[in-house]
Design a protein around this motif. Structure first.
Motif, PDB file in Angstrom:
ATOM      1  N   LEU A 270      37.387  43.543  62.560  1.00 22.54           N
ATOM      2  CA  LEU A 270      37.197  42.100  62.447  1.00 22.54           C
ATOM      3  C   LEU A 270      38.484  41.420  62.002  1.00 22.54           C
ATOM      4  O   LEU A 270      39.197  41.916  61.131  1.00 22.54           O
ATOM      5  CB  LEU A 270      36.072  41.805  61.456  1.00 22.54           C
ATOM      6  CG  LEU A 270      34.722  42.438  61.797  1.00 22.54           C
ATOM      7  CD1 LEU A 270      33.736  42.235  60.662  1.00 22.54           C
ATOM      8  CD2 LEU A 270      34.171  41.882  63.102  1.00 22.54           C
ATOM      9  N   CYS A 271      38.761  40.268  62.590  1.00 23.76           N
ATOM     10  CA  CYS A 271      39.988  39.518  62.311  1.00 23.76           C
ATOM     11  C   CYS A 271      39.596  38.062  62.051  1.00 23.76           C
ATOM     12  O   CYS A 271      39.633  37.227  62.969  1.00 23.76           O
ATOM     13  CB  CYS A 271      40.948  39.601  63.496  1.00 23.76           C
ATOM     14  SG  CYS A 271      41.307  41.275  64.074  1.00 23.76           S
ATOM     15  N   PRO A 272      39.192  37.725  60.829  1.00 23.75           N
ATOM     16  CA  PRO A 272      38.571  36.418  60.567  1.00 23.75           C
ATOM     17  C   PRO A 272      39.373  35.204  61.028  1.00 23.75           C
ATOM     18  O   PRO A 272      38.841  34.346  61.742  1.00 23.75           O
ATOM     19  CB  PRO A 272      38.391  36.434  59.047  1.00 23.75           C
ATOM     20  CG  PRO A 272      38.218  37.881  58.713  1.00 23.75           C
ATOM     21  CD  PRO A 272      39.153  38.606  59.641  1.00 23.75           C
ATOM     22  N   TYR A 284      35.169  29.981  58.171  1.00 29.36           N
ATOM     23  CA  TYR A 284      35.117  31.223  57.408  1.00 29.36           C
ATOM     24  C   TYR A 284      33.713  31.461  56.860  1.00 29.36           C
ATOM     25  O   TYR A 284      33.208  32.588  56.872  1.00 29.36           O
ATOM     26  CB  TYR A 284      36.145  31.197  56.270  1.00 29.36           C
ATOM     27  CG  TYR A 284      37.573  31.254  56.757  1.00 29.36           C
ATOM     28  CD1 TYR A 284      38.104  32.446  57.234  1.00 29.36           C
ATOM     29  CD2 TYR A 284      38.372  30.118  56.759  1.00 29.36           C
ATOM     30  CE1 TYR A 284      39.416  32.508  57.698  1.00 29.36           C
ATOM     31  CE2 TYR A 284      39.681  30.162  57.225  1.00 29.36           C
ATOM     32  CZ  TYR A 284      40.202  31.359  57.691  1.00 29.36           C
ATOM     33  OH  TYR A 284      41.486  31.417  58.155  1.00 29.36           O
ATOM     34  N   ALA A 285      33.074  30.407  56.385  1.00 31.49           N
ATOM     35  CA  ALA A 285      31.733  30.550  55.818  1.00 31.49           C
ATOM     36  C   ALA A 285      30.725  31.020  56.856  1.00 31.49           C
ATOM     37  O   ALA A 285      29.749  31.705  56.527  1.00 31.49           O
ATOM     38  CB  ALA A 285      31.278  29.226  55.214  1.00 31.49           C
ATOM     39  N   GLU A 286      30.950  30.660  58.121  1.00 36.45           N
ATOM     40  CA  GLU A 286      30.029  31.054  59.186  1.00 36.45           C
ATOM     41  C   GLU A 286      30.468  32.326  59.898  1.00 36.45           C
ATOM     42  O   GLU A 286      29.798  32.766  60.842  1.00 36.45           O
ATOM     43  CB  GLU A 286      29.914  29.908  60.203  1.00 36.45           C
ATOM     44  CG  GLU A 286      29.345  28.629  59.625  1.00 36.45           C
ATOM     45  CD  GLU A 286      29.448  27.463  60.595  1.00 36.45           C
ATOM     46  OE1 GLU A 286      28.526  27.306  61.431  1.00 36.45           O
ATOM     47  OE2 GLU A 286      30.459  26.728  60.541  1.00 36.45           O
ATOM     48  N   HIS A 287      31.574  32.913  59.466  1.00 39.69           N
ATOM     49  CA  HIS A 287      32.037  34.132  60.127  1.00 39.69           C
ATOM     50  C   HIS A 287      31.019  35.253  59.886  1.00 39.69           C
ATOM     51  O   HIS A 287      30.530  35.429  58.771  1.00 39.69           O
ATOM     52  CB  HIS A 287      33.411  34.547  59.593  1.00 39.69           C
ATOM     53  CG  HIS A 287      34.071  35.589  60.451  1.00 39.69           C
ATOM     54  ND1 HIS A 287      33.707  36.910  60.413  1.00 39.69           N
ATOM     55  CD2 HIS A 287      35.057  35.483  61.378  1.00 39.69           C
ATOM     56  CE1 HIS A 287      34.438  37.588  61.278  1.00 39.69           C
ATOM     57  NE2 HIS A 287      35.265  36.756  61.879  1.00 39.69           N
ATOM     58  N   PRO A 288      30.695  36.020  60.923  1.00 40.49           N
ATOM     59  CA  PRO A 288      29.688  37.082  60.780  1.00 40.49           C
ATOM     60  C   PRO A 288      30.021  38.152  59.754  1.00 40.49           C
ATOM     61  O   PRO A 288      29.135  38.921  59.356  1.00 40.49           O
ATOM     62  CB  PRO A 288      29.624  37.683  62.192  1.00 40.49           C
ATOM     63  CG  PRO A 288      30.041  36.570  63.098  1.00 40.49           C
ATOM     64  CD  PRO A 288      31.101  35.832  62.332  1.00 40.49           C
ATOM     65  N   ILE A 289      31.255  38.224  59.301  1.00 42.94           N
ATOM     66  CA  ILE A 289      31.619  39.291  58.373  1.00 42.94           C
ATOM     67  C   ILE A 289      30.768  39.263  57.110  1.00 42.94           C
ATOM     68  O   ILE A 289      30.464  40.317  56.529  1.00 42.94           O
ATOM     69  CB  ILE A 289      33.130  39.230  58.026  1.00 42.94           C
ATOM     70  CG1 ILE A 289      33.573  40.545  57.375  1.00 42.94           C
ATOM     71  CG2 ILE A 289      33.454  38.033  57.131  1.00 42.94           C
ATOM     72  CD1 ILE A 289      35.087  40.673  57.227  1.00 42.94           C
TER      73      ILE A 289
END
Length: 384
Positions: A270-272, A284-289
């Motif tokens: 993963l590469c945010p 960033y808050a919605e990133h699946p990580i």
């Protein structure tokens, strides 16, 4: 207060923490000043800016523009100055030095040898120049008191027809600095199944490979990379989130592909920040990580293209810490995940985890506890 106390790391602690990087493109991480120097030396006159700060800003703005044409233009400039042996040695050496300065102790850096042949180098000469640069950078880092090991991943371009040739090249150099193989480029219209001969060859040779999948296309790309091609890791893989459903009451349902990826412990590179630039996540808050971490997928954190994203491993960890409240334990978890997934022998991975990574995080935690204890003692009221 015990060593189990969750510790929110400072920027300095994040920088000093041992980090592992699996997804980083050599042509996406050049120093702006180096691009300008090599362009001057080789007569390349098409740079949009000729001052390092302005050129660095141009790369970031172009990558953030939302225009695919401008984004691809950034790589046209970096590849243009990576056509000679001396340039490749310098770029690779500086890559290793920059990563080591950022606290990276192990990295796999990928590049496409076929993109560096315009000045007459052979594929073998490209590989040997990059390997020489990585070794030079490792020595420079070691002289400065920093530890890093860099392995190369040889990338074939999805739209071209040289995948088997590059796979054979990766196999010839597998004991000489090359850790594995990758394919990259536009996913839509260029499925990994176009290169099955390369993947079948690598499997017969018991060699490692990752595939860019699940970034720009979606679940079919991931399914093909795993079930048709047999990828060891997924380059990005962020769209696995499309097979995960979160109900209104917070319960989570995994589809069969997502469950397979989690249960088989398939690493996700993963590469945010890069994922935000390409539209794979809105913020960033919605990133699946965040969800993938909670569900215990084999998630790893990576930079992708440090120049274009204006990022580093420390910056990625800082942003995730700010967004999700991650602690040193979380960062260690991501780091151990990455080291477990590296394309080097098991005993060497285990040694890195037990001798470098865990002690490094333990030291940071001990420092924090010592400071907290000292602060508590100083503020305690004096006795009678």
């Amino acid at each position: 207060m015990t060593s189990q106390t969750p510790i929110t790391p400072t920027a300095d602690q994040i920088r000093r923490a041992p980090k592992v990087l699996l997804h980083d493109h050599l042509d996406g991480g050049l120093r702006p000043g180096t691009i300008i120097d090599i362009a001057r030396e080789t007569g390349y006159t098409q740079l949009p800016e000729t001052e390092p700060d302005k050129l660095g800003g141009w790369f970031r703005e172009a990558a953030d523009s939302g225009s695919l044409e401008r984004y691809l233009e950034t790589f046209a400039h970096t590849c243009a100055v990576m056509q000679t042996r001396d340039a490749l040695v310098r770029v690779a050496a500086e890559c290793a030095e920059d990563l080591a300065e950022d606290g990276v102790v192990y990295a796999e850096v990928r590049y496409a040898p076929e993109q560096h042949l315009e000045a007459g180098l052979s594929l073998e000469e490209v590989v040997e120049a990059v390997n020489e640069g990585f070794r030079q950078g490792e020595r420079t880092a070691r002289a400065a008191g920093r530890r890093i090991r860099v392995g190369a991943l040889l990338t074939a371009m999805r739209h071209a027809a040289r995948a088997l040739e590059i796979a054979e090249l990766a196999n010839r150099y597998r004991d000489h600095g090359v850790a594995g193989f990758d394919i990259a480029g536009a996913e839509a219209g260029y499925p990994p199944t176009r290169h099955l001969d390369a993947f079948e060859y690598l499997k017969r040779e018991n060699n490692h490979f990752t595939i860019h999948a699940g970034e720009g296309f979606g679940l079919p790309s991931i399914w093909q990379a795993l079930q048709w091609c047999g990828a060891d890791r997924l380059g990005h893989g962020v769209r696995i989130i499309d097979d995960i459903k979160v109900e209104d009451d917070g319960t989570v349902q995994l589809g069969r592909l997502a469950a397979y990826v989690r249960d088989k412990r398939i690493p996700l590179e993963l590469c945010p920040t890069s994922n935000l630039q390409t539209g794979a996540a809105a913020s960033y808050a919605e990133h699946p990580i965040g969800l993938l971490r909670r569900l215990h997928f084999r998630a790893t954190v990576n930079t992708d293209n440090r120049l274009m994203s204006g990022t580093s491993m420390s910056r990625e960890f800082e942003l995730l810490t700010e967004t999700f409240g991650y602690t040193l334990d979380d960062l260690q978890w991501f780091t151990v995940n990455a080291m477990k997934s590296a394309f080097i022998p098991f005993d060497e991975r285990l040694a890195m985890i037990n001798d470098v990574i865990k002690p490094g995080y333990a030291e940071l935690k001990s420092e924090w506890l010592f400071r907290q204890t000292a602060t508590t003692s100083e503020s305690a009221p004096e006795g009678d």
